[in-house]
Design a protein around this motif. Structure first.
Motif, PDB file in Angstrom:
ATOM      1  N   ALA A 121       0.837  -1.203   0.000  1.00 51.34           N
ATOM      2  CA  ALA A 121       0.000   0.000   0.000  1.00 51.34           C
ATOM      3  C   ALA A 121       0.872   1.253   0.000  1.00 51.34           C
ATOM      4  O   ALA A 121       0.589   2.231  -0.704  1.00 51.34           O
ATOM      5  CB  ALA A 121      -0.915  -0.007   1.221  1.00 51.34           C
ATOM      6  N   PHE A 122       1.943   1.216   0.791  1.00 55.68           N
ATOM      7  CA  PHE A 122       2.875   2.339   0.849  1.00 55.68           C
ATOM      8  C   PHE A 122       3.479   2.609  -0.529  1.00 55.68           C
ATOM      9  O   PHE A 122       3.551   3.753  -0.987  1.00 55.68           O
ATOM     10  CB  PHE A 122       3.977   2.022   1.863  1.00 55.68           C
ATOM     11  CG  PHE A 122       5.075   3.038   1.936  1.00 55.68           C
ATOM     12  CD1 PHE A 122       4.975   4.133   2.787  1.00 55.68           C
ATOM     13  CD2 PHE A 122       6.217   2.907   1.157  1.00 55.68           C
ATOM     14  CE1 PHE A 122       5.993   5.079   2.848  1.00 55.68           C
ATOM     15  CE2 PHE A 122       7.234   3.836   1.222  1.00 55.68           C
ATOM     16  CZ  PHE A 122       7.124   4.926   2.062  1.00 55.68           C
ATOM     17  N   LEU A 123       3.907   1.542  -1.205  1.00 51.07           N
ATOM     18  CA  LEU A 123       4.535   1.684  -2.520  1.00 51.07           C
ATOM     19  C   LEU A 123       3.547   2.221  -3.544  1.00 51.07           C
ATOM     20  O   LEU A 123       3.863   3.139  -4.311  1.00 51.07           O
ATOM     21  CB  LEU A 123       5.083   0.334  -2.972  1.00 51.07           C
ATOM     22  CG  LEU A 123       5.793   0.294  -4.329  1.00 51.07           C
ATOM     23  CD1 LEU A 123       7.028   1.168  -4.321  1.00 51.07           C
ATOM     24  CD2 LEU A 123       6.157  -1.143  -4.701  1.00 51.07           C
ATOM     25  N   LEU A 124       2.348   1.672  -3.565  1.00 46.35           N
ATOM     26  CA  LEU A 124       1.352   2.073  -4.560  1.00 46.35           C
ATOM     27  C   LEU A 124       0.923   3.523  -4.401  1.00 46.35           C
ATOM     28  O   LEU A 124       0.762   4.246  -5.392  1.00 46.35           O
ATOM     29  CB  LEU A 124       0.124   1.173  -4.468  1.00 46.35           C
ATOM     30  CG  LEU A 124       0.169  -0.135  -5.258  1.00 46.35           C
ATOM     31  CD1 LEU A 124      -1.092  -0.931  -4.999  1.00 46.35           C
ATOM     32  CD2 LEU A 124       0.311   0.148  -6.742  1.00 46.35           C
ATOM     33  N   LEU A 182      -6.672  -0.774  -1.929  1.00 47.07           N
ATOM     34  CA  LEU A 182      -6.400  -0.515  -0.511  1.00 47.07           C
ATOM     35  C   LEU A 182      -7.463  -1.153   0.377  1.00 47.07           C
ATOM     36  O   LEU A 182      -7.151  -1.696   1.447  1.00 47.07           O
ATOM     37  CB  LEU A 182      -6.328   0.993  -0.262  1.00 47.07           C
ATOM     38  CG  LEU A 182      -5.148   1.729  -0.907  1.00 47.07           C
ATOM     39  CD1 LEU A 182      -5.264   3.231  -0.654  1.00 47.07           C
ATOM     40  CD2 LEU A 182      -3.818   1.203  -0.392  1.00 47.07           C
ATOM     41  N   ILE A 183      -8.720  -1.110  -0.074  1.00 43.64           N
ATOM     42  CA  ILE A 183      -9.800  -1.728   0.707  1.00 43.64           C
ATOM     43  C   ILE A 183      -9.625  -3.248   0.738  1.00 43.64           C
ATOM     44  O   ILE A 183      -9.726  -3.871   1.799  1.00 43.64           O
ATOM     45  CB  ILE A 183     -11.168  -1.343   0.110  1.00 43.64           C
ATOM     46  CG1 ILE A 183     -11.408   0.159   0.273  1.00 43.64           C
ATOM     47  CG2 ILE A 183     -12.292  -2.140   0.775  1.00 43.64           C
ATOM     48  CD1 ILE A 183     -12.634   0.670  -0.456  1.00 43.64           C
ATOM     49  N   LEU A 184      -9.319  -3.845  -0.418  1.00 48.33           N
ATOM     50  CA  LEU A 184      -9.095  -5.288  -0.475  1.00 48.33           C
ATOM     51  C   LEU A 184      -7.857  -5.691   0.315  1.00 48.33           C
ATOM     52  O   LEU A 184      -7.781  -6.802   0.863  1.00 48.33           O
ATOM     53  CB  LEU A 184      -8.952  -5.741  -1.932  1.00 48.33           C
ATOM     54  CG  LEU A 184     -10.209  -5.622  -2.801  1.00 48.33           C
ATOM     55  CD1 LEU A 184      -9.880  -5.961  -4.254  1.00 48.33           C
ATOM     56  CD2 LEU A 184     -11.303  -6.546  -2.264  1.00 48.33           C
ATOM     57  N   TYR A 185      -6.898  -4.796   0.396  1.00 41.07           N
ATOM     58  CA  TYR A 185      -5.651  -5.056   1.114  1.00 41.07           C
ATOM     59  C   TYR A 185      -5.871  -5.052   2.630  1.00 41.07           C
ATOM     60  O   TYR A 185      -5.040  -5.540   3.391  1.00 41.07           O
ATOM     61  CB  TYR A 185      -4.622  -3.997   0.717  1.00 41.07           C
ATOM     62  CG  TYR A 185      -3.216  -4.273   1.173  1.00 41.07           C
ATOM     63  CD1 TYR A 185      -2.455  -5.289   0.600  1.00 41.07           C
ATOM     64  CD2 TYR A 185      -2.638  -3.498   2.171  1.00 41.07           C
ATOM     65  CE1 TYR A 185      -1.159  -5.526   1.016  1.00 41.07           C
ATOM     66  CE2 TYR A 185      -1.338  -3.724   2.588  1.00 41.07           C
ATOM     67  CZ  TYR A 185      -0.593  -4.741   2.009  1.00 41.07           C
ATOM     68  OH  TYR A 185       0.686  -4.970   2.426  1.00 41.07           O
ATOM     69  N   GLY A 186      -7.011  -4.506   3.056  1.00 45.20           N
ATOM     70  CA  GLY A 186      -7.331  -4.516   4.476  1.00 45.20           C
ATOM     71  C   GLY A 186      -7.304  -3.166   5.148  1.00 45.20           C
ATOM     72  O   GLY A 186      -7.440  -3.076   6.378  1.00 45.20           O
TER      73      GLY A 186
END
Length: 258
Positions: free
Chosen positions: A63-66, A126-130
């Motif tokens: 998430a940080f990278l994206l 991001l939502i799917l990532y948690g």
């Protein structure tokens, strides 16, 4: 009369950008899917390099990278696309009168339309990532607008510089590559010594990327003082560009033919 000319120019920019997008999609087998696939390919490459080969990472690193990579790709690709736009439009501008800002702004609008879809995918990921969405995410809207202003200012000046100094077509991509590594795409500004952070945030894109991460990953409000600085900086660039285009409006058709 002046307002009418501006309105017609904006309408022309919108029509041309829309036609360019359709043309771009029609020549590829996967058509509009490339608008999604291309940033995903960039993400995969950088993730493999920095998360696996260089063993960087940690909690929420994807998430940080994206949230750093996707805004950066919007900025860098747009500036790269626009820098040669006036040169490429030399035949049209020497056949009829057209405001010279038409050429770079067409690419700015074209790339920004594609970016809307990419940002929507980022939020979905991001939502799917948690990462749970919150009201704080609404701050991303003004951040996007501030980056849009910055992109316009840099793109207009890059497009204006190249016809006069052709070597800028090599200098600008190199400068963007240097700026990429100085904007904190692959590292957090918290990793930088505190006494150096002031200089780090003189880079407007470093401010933009940190703001996106504050809002989308950490769920906190961005630094409004830093964003105000970027907004002012972007507006100054746009004013300088607008004045320069007005002064050079009738000189450019001759310069591009040299």
């Amino acid at each position: 009369m002046h307002t009418l000319n501006i309105k017609r120019t904006l309408e022309l920019i919108w029509v041309k950008a829309s036609l360019n997008l359709r043309s771009e999609a029609s020549v590829n087998y996967l058509s509009y899917a490339w608008w999604v696939i291309e940033p995903l390919l960039h993400m995969v490459v950088y993730y493999v390099v920095f998360s696996f080969l260089l063993a960087r990472g940690g909690e929420n690193y994807v998430a940080f990278l994206l949230t750093g990579l996707i805004p950066w790709l919007w900025f860098s690709k747009t500036v790269n696309h626009t820098m040669g736009s006036i040169l490429h439009g030399k035949e049209l501008m020497n056949q009829l009168y057209i405001p010279k800002v038409f050429f770079p702004l067409t690419f700015v609008v074209q790339d920004s339309i594609k970016q809307v879809i990419v940002f929507a995918l980022l939020l979905a990921f991001l939502i799917l990532y948690g990462i749970a969405p919150s009201i704080i995410w609404l701050y991303s809207l003004p951040i996007i607008m501030i980056q849009f202003l910055l992109t316009i200012g840099c793109s207009l000046l890059a497009a204006l510089a190249v016809p006069f100094i052709r070597d800028m077509s090599f200098v600008i991509p190199t400068g963007l590559q240097f700026l990429m590594f100085c904007s904190g795409i692959f590292f957090s500004h918290h990793d930088i010594p505190e006494h150096v952070q002031h200089y780090f945030f003189l880079n407007p894109m470093a401010v933009i990327l940190a703001a996106f991460r504050d809002v989308l990953v950490d769920g906190v409000a961005p630094n409004f003082g830093q964003l105000a600085y970027v907004t002012l900086f972007s507006c100054v660039l746009i004013v300088i560009a607008a004045w320069s285009y007005k002064k050079l409006e009738y000189l450019l058709p001759r310069v591009v033919l040299e």
